[in-house]
Design an enzyme around this catalytic site. Structure first.
Site, short mmCIF file in Angstrom:
data_model
loop_
_atom_site.label_atom_id
_atom_site.label_comp_id
_atom_site.label_asym_id
_atom_site.label_seq_id
_atom_site.Cartn_x
_atom_site.Cartn_y
_atom_site.Cartn_z
CG ASP A 63 -1.98 -1.12 1.10
OD1 ASP A 63 -2.71 -1.16 0.11
OD2 ASP A 63 -2.03 -1.97 2.02
CB THR A 87 3.26 -6.20 4.96
OG1 THR A 87 4.67 -6.12 4.74
CG2 THR A 87 3.00 -6.95 6.26
CD GLU A 267 5.24 4.73 3.44
OE1 GLU A 267 6.23 5.43 3.73
OE2 GLU A 267 5.28 3.49 3.39
#
Length: 300
Positions: A63, A87, A267
């Site tokens: 992602d 992941t 992030e």
């Protein structure tokens, strides 16, 4: 068969980056998709650089990699094919893509596309969720080695370490319908897709193309509440708890007493004050046929 040139980008640090790429490329080429593999650079730059020479972009990664590609995908209008090699792969899960990269490549070959929304915070687009509070600490504590070794269990291990030292913060949430919510929260999340954080559900009826954002704020004072709420968060029913404010909107503004980091798709990219809005049908993605049946419970 109509041949298509595709910009083929694989994040070498993705947790499953070495998984069957030869078979993936064979599936693509056999299906008339010609992968163009440039030298390494950041995905945003590569998409802009090669946009005129290709007809679509294929990204192998998680992602975070997809998040970094979002601005260039919007700017160029190129459709996106996803190989779920990361992941959590929450966007792939939202789109009901196969977990097997070869099967995901076949979805791209089949050529069926779906226009989906993006969320945006302070001008930064995101696919799944943007959040502040506990999730930011979680994102900062998860390094590539942990994710590669433990996969989705890495999220759980990191969360267990963090959850015993909850930090509450004062926030003001201004919703586009005029409502204002003030309180002490441990986490506020603004979701565009359906899944986030390794399989949590932002809302049980959320969809990536519904033109809406789903927002929640958790207002508890002890980690035991989270243990009790965990099944509800997996199923997207956390809004039924009195300790959780949950609502749907097209735009929302969040202010805090001091600037707090905001995490977009795993992030940390901006900070409060944070202004969120939905960008309807902003990106086209290769997708399997929509299943008319209700989605199965997460983890089932």
């Amino acid at each position: 068969m109509i041949a298509r040139r595709a910009l083929f980008l694989v994040n070498p640090k993705a947790s499953r980056a070495e998984t069957g790429l030869d078979a993936v490329i064979k599936t693509l080429t056999d299906g008339g998709v010609e992968p163009v593999r440039p030298l390494n650079d950041d995905v945003d730059t590569l998409i802009r650089r090669h946009a005129a020479a290709v007809e679509c972009v294929i990204i192998g990664g998680g992602d975070g990699t997809l998040n970094r590609a979002a601005p260039a995908l919007m700017e160029t209008g190129l459709p996106l094919g996803i190989l779920p090699l990361g992941t959590a792969n929450d966007l792939a899960r939202t789109l009901e893509l196969p977990t097997d990269p070869v099967a995901a490549a076949q979805v791209i070959v089949d050529g069926r596309m779906r226009a989906i929304d993006l969320g945006e915070v302070n001008g930064r687009p995101f696919f799944n969720v943007a959040s502040l509070g506990m999730s930011v600490d979680l994102a900062k504590s998860l390094d590539g080695g942990t994710k590669k070794r433990w996969g989705r269990f890495g999220y759980m291990l990191a969360a267990l370490r963090l959850v015993r030292r909850l930090e509450r913060f004062t926030a003001e949430i201004r919703i586009d319908d005029g409502r204002v919510i003030r309180g002490k929260s441990i986490q506020i999340a603004v979701g565009n897709g359906r899944f986030y954080g390794g399989g949590m559900t932002i809302a049980e009826d959320a969809a990536p193309d519904d033109g809406m954002l789903d927002v929640y704020s958790i207002e508890v004072d002890h980690w035991m509440w989270l243990a009790l709420m965990y099944p509800s968060f997996r199923a997207g029913r956390h809004g039924r708890w009195d300790e959780v404010h949950a609502f749907r909107c097209r735009s929302v503004e969040i202010r805090t007493r001091r600037p707090r980091d905001v995490n977009t798709d795993g992030e940390v990219t901006t900070h409060t004050p944070a202004r969120f809005r939905v960008l309807p049908k902003a990106v086209r993605v290769f997708s399997p046929p929509l299943d008319p049946r209700p989605a199965p419970p997460v983890g089932g």
